[in-house]
Design a protein around this motif. Structure first.
Motif, PDB file in Angstrom:
ATOM      1  N   GLY A 125       3.987  19.892 -34.098  1.00  0.00           N
ATOM      2  CA  GLY A 125       4.914  19.891 -35.106  1.00  0.00           C
ATOM      3  C   GLY A 125       4.369  19.755 -36.402  1.00  0.00           C
ATOM      4  O   GLY A 125       4.715  20.248 -37.320  1.00  0.00           O
ATOM      5  N   LEU A 138       4.342  22.850 -38.124  1.00  0.00           N
ATOM      6  CA  LEU A 138       5.674  22.942 -38.740  1.00  0.00           C
ATOM      7  C   LEU A 138       5.487  22.202 -40.110  1.00  0.00           C
ATOM      8  O   LEU A 138       5.867  22.623 -41.160  1.00  0.00           O
ATOM      9  CB  LEU A 138       6.457  22.294 -37.827  1.00  0.00           C
ATOM     10  CG  LEU A 138       8.254  22.155 -38.429  1.00  0.00           C
ATOM     11  CD1 LEU A 138       8.702  23.723 -38.697  1.00  0.00           C
ATOM     12  CD2 LEU A 138       8.891  21.483 -37.461  1.00  0.00           C
ATOM     13  N   LEU A 197       5.275  24.222 -43.491  1.00  0.00           N
ATOM     14  CA  LEU A 197       6.554  24.171 -44.412  1.00  0.00           C
ATOM     15  C   LEU A 197       5.973  23.585 -45.716  1.00  0.00           C
ATOM     16  O   LEU A 197       6.263  24.110 -46.865  1.00  0.00           O
ATOM     17  CB  LEU A 197       7.566  23.338 -43.838  1.00  0.00           C
ATOM     18  CG  LEU A 197       8.429  24.150 -42.916  1.00  0.00           C
ATOM     19  CD1 LEU A 197       9.409  22.882 -42.435  1.00  0.00           C
ATOM     20  CD2 LEU A 197       9.083  25.154 -43.486  1.00  0.00           C
ATOM     21  N   ILE A 256      10.840  17.107 -33.424  1.00  0.00           N
ATOM     22  CA  ILE A 256      11.293  17.237 -34.890  1.00  0.00           C
ATOM     23  C   ILE A 256      12.210  16.131 -35.181  1.00  0.00           C
ATOM     24  O   ILE A 256      11.878  15.460 -36.439  1.00  0.00           O
ATOM     25  CB  ILE A 256      12.290  18.448 -34.731  1.00  0.00           C
ATOM     26  CG1 ILE A 256      11.249  19.793 -34.736  1.00  0.00           C
ATOM     27  CG2 ILE A 256      12.829  18.705 -36.195  1.00  0.00           C
ATOM     28  CD1 ILE A 256      11.861  20.991 -34.505  1.00  0.00           C
ATOM     29  N   HIS A 268       8.465  14.747 -41.906  1.00  0.00           N
ATOM     30  CA  HIS A 268       8.698  16.298 -42.466  1.00  0.00           C
ATOM     31  C   HIS A 268       9.164  16.240 -43.544  1.00  0.00           C
ATOM     32  O   HIS A 268       8.661  17.136 -44.463  1.00  0.00           O
ATOM     33  CB  HIS A 268       9.605  16.729 -41.334  1.00  0.00           C
ATOM     34  CG  HIS A 268       9.345  16.862 -39.908  1.00  0.00           C
ATOM     35  ND1 HIS A 268      10.047  17.444 -38.774  1.00  0.00           N
ATOM     36  CD2 HIS A 268       8.020  16.486 -39.428  1.00  0.00           C
ATOM     37  CE1 HIS A 268       9.037  17.191 -37.639  1.00  0.00           C
ATOM     38  NE2 HIS A 268       8.174  16.629 -37.933  1.00  0.00           N
ATOM     39  N   LEU A 323       3.471  28.553 -39.820  1.00  0.00           N
ATOM     40  CA  LEU A 323       4.842  28.439 -39.194  1.00  0.00           C
ATOM     41  C   LEU A 323       5.288  29.595 -38.305  1.00  0.00           C
ATOM     42  O   LEU A 323       5.823  29.392 -37.132  1.00  0.00           O
ATOM     43  CB  LEU A 323       5.921  28.852 -40.334  1.00  0.00           C
ATOM     44  CG  LEU A 323       6.046  27.685 -41.531  1.00  0.00           C
ATOM     45  CD1 LEU A 323       6.597  27.997 -42.679  1.00  0.00           C
ATOM     46  CD2 LEU A 323       6.806  26.409 -40.758  1.00  0.00           C
ATOM     47  N   TYR A 366       3.828  28.124 -34.717  1.00  0.00           N
ATOM     48  CA  TYR A 366       4.864  27.332 -34.186  1.00  0.00           C
ATOM     49  C   TYR A 366       5.834  27.914 -33.751  1.00  0.00           C
ATOM     50  O   TYR A 366       6.391  27.519 -32.273  1.00  0.00           O
ATOM     51  CB  TYR A 366       5.311  26.485 -35.377  1.00  0.00           C
ATOM     52  CG  TYR A 366       6.197  25.307 -34.985  1.00  0.00           C
ATOM     53  CD1 TYR A 366       5.806  24.229 -34.315  1.00  0.00           C
ATOM     54  CD2 TYR A 366       7.538  25.217 -35.094  1.00  0.00           C
ATOM     55  CE1 TYR A 366       6.452  23.153 -33.670  1.00  0.00           C
ATOM     56  CE2 TYR A 366       8.302  24.292 -34.720  1.00  0.00           C
ATOM     57  CZ  TYR A 366       7.793  23.335 -34.059  1.00  0.00           C
ATOM     58  OH  TYR A 366       8.654  22.280 -33.585  1.00  0.00           O
ATOM     59  N   VAL A 367       6.628  28.817 -34.159  1.00  0.00           N
ATOM     60  CA  VAL A 367       7.711  29.907 -33.614  1.00  0.00           C
ATOM     61  C   VAL A 367       7.232  30.335 -32.405  1.00  0.00           C
ATOM     62  O   VAL A 367       7.891  30.388 -31.463  1.00  0.00           O
ATOM     63  CB  VAL A 367       8.150  30.811 -34.623  1.00  0.00           C
ATOM     64  CG1 VAL A 367       9.095  31.794 -34.190  1.00  0.00           C
ATOM     65  CG2 VAL A 367       8.674  30.147 -35.916  1.00  0.00           C
TER      66      VAL A 367
END
Length: 350
Positions: free
Chosen positions: A99, A103, A107, A248, A255, A337, A340-341
């Motif tokens: 993450g 992520l 991001l 998350i 984050h 990203l 991660y998906v």
């Protein structure tokens, strides 16, 4: 305007979190309230971190943010260990690693890259962190898994304790290296944080960080008790909850902070939050949980599943290949990203 929205969410969400917990409101409703409240608290942790970073520098600012953020992760894992949920704890640690690297960094690079065509950060820190990431994930996490195939459970636990002690010792040595013996030696930044005036004083920032962490810890601990009901309602597996959801939510503060700072082109501290938090999870939080588990009926060896190891090592290698030049853009963020998906889909199907 945005600050007022977060303030409104906080003064509404925190009381509702307490009232709903006491009155046992439906789990799915409480799950949503807890998550929104944590996001609002994360905004204040981000502002406090930004103010501290201007005064102390990006390295210490990022370290403070990662430490306070990972304190929440540690608290959640502690309660899960107490309940004997070893697989969920290991899955949440896996989720924190991928993450943060895919992520959060993804991001940050993507959001910052939309506003700025090219963003730079300290290339020396990036290369230093690359070696530690390789050691922590590829070496220290793989060895117990491979050796456990031929060792007894008791010997695997002894090996896990030994690896954990070495990881903690090396992490403390890394902090000593960056903050004492080689502080300021590798300077390479185009960001003039010293010319800025912090929004909050150092004392106010530290107080808000501490109070926000306590509030996040309370909400997160309550959130843990909703996972089983939410999993049944939404047909999610424990592995998916641990790798994606717990990770998350547990790292929501980091984050939000990293993304906000990247949008302001403060990439040194944004990267320090994403990568520094990963190193802290892998080299301090995970081994500390192994040692803490010795005081519970069921000990936790530092043995991850093959899918977890592959996901973490892939995330490390991809992040290193992208971040090692100290330069990034929105497309590189999109690449992280996308990875991660893909991993999220895989863990969902497992």
């Amino acid at each position: 305007m945005l600050g007022r929205i977060f303030f409104f969410i906080l003064i509404v969400g925190l009381p509702l979190s307490i009232i709903g917990s006491l009155l046992h409101w439906p789990s799915l409703l409480m799950f949503i309230i807890y998550c929104i409240t944590i996001i609002a608290l994360a905004n204040y942790m981000g502002k406090a971190t930004e103010s501290l970073a201007i005064v102390t520098g990006s390295t210490i600012g990022g370290l403070l943010n990662a430490t306070f953020g990972n304190a929440v992760e540690l608290i959640i894992a502690f309660f899960a260990l107490k309940e004997g949920l070893i697989e969920v704890v290991l899955a949440s640690l896996t989720g924190s690693v991928i993450g943060n690297l895919l992520l959060v960094a993804g991001l940050s690079f993507f959001v910052g890259g939309i506003k700025y065509k090219r963003q730079q950060f300290n290339v020396y820190d990036a290369r230093h962190n690359s070696g530690l990431l390789m050691f922590a994930i590829i070496v220290a996490f793989f060895i117990p898994e491979i050796f456990s195939m031929t060792l007894s459970d008791s010997k695997t636990m002894v090996l896990s304790i030994g690896v954990s002690l070495i990881l903690i010792a090396l992490y403390l040595a890394a902090l000593f290296f960056k903050l004492v013996t080689h502080r300021g030696v590798y300077q390479h930044s185009n960001q003039q944080d010293h010319e800025e005036v912090p929004e909050w004083s150092t004392q106010k920032s530290l107080i808000i960080l501490v109070l926000s962490t306590i509030a996040v810890a309370f909400v997160s601990e309550s959130l843990v008790h909703t996972f089983e009901s939410v999993a049944d309602a939404l047909s999610w597996s424990e592995l998916f909850i641990g790798v994606i959801i717990v990770a998350i939510v547990g790292n929501a503060a980091e984050h939000a902070s990293a993304i906000i700072l990247a949008y302001k082109n403060k990439m040194d501290i944004a990267v320090e939050i994403a990568v520094g938090s990963t190193l802290q999870i892998a080299m301090f939080v995970a081994p500390l949980l192994v040692l803490i588990s010795l005081f519970f009926p069921q000990s936790m060896p530092l043995v991850f599943t093959i899918p977890e190891l592959v996901a973490m090592s892939t995330a490390v290698l991809l992040t290193i290949s992208i971040a090692n030049d100290g330069d990034t853009n929105w497309f590189e963020g999109a690449t992280l990203l996308a990875a991660y998906v893909i991993m999220g889909i895989g863990f969902y199907l497992l």
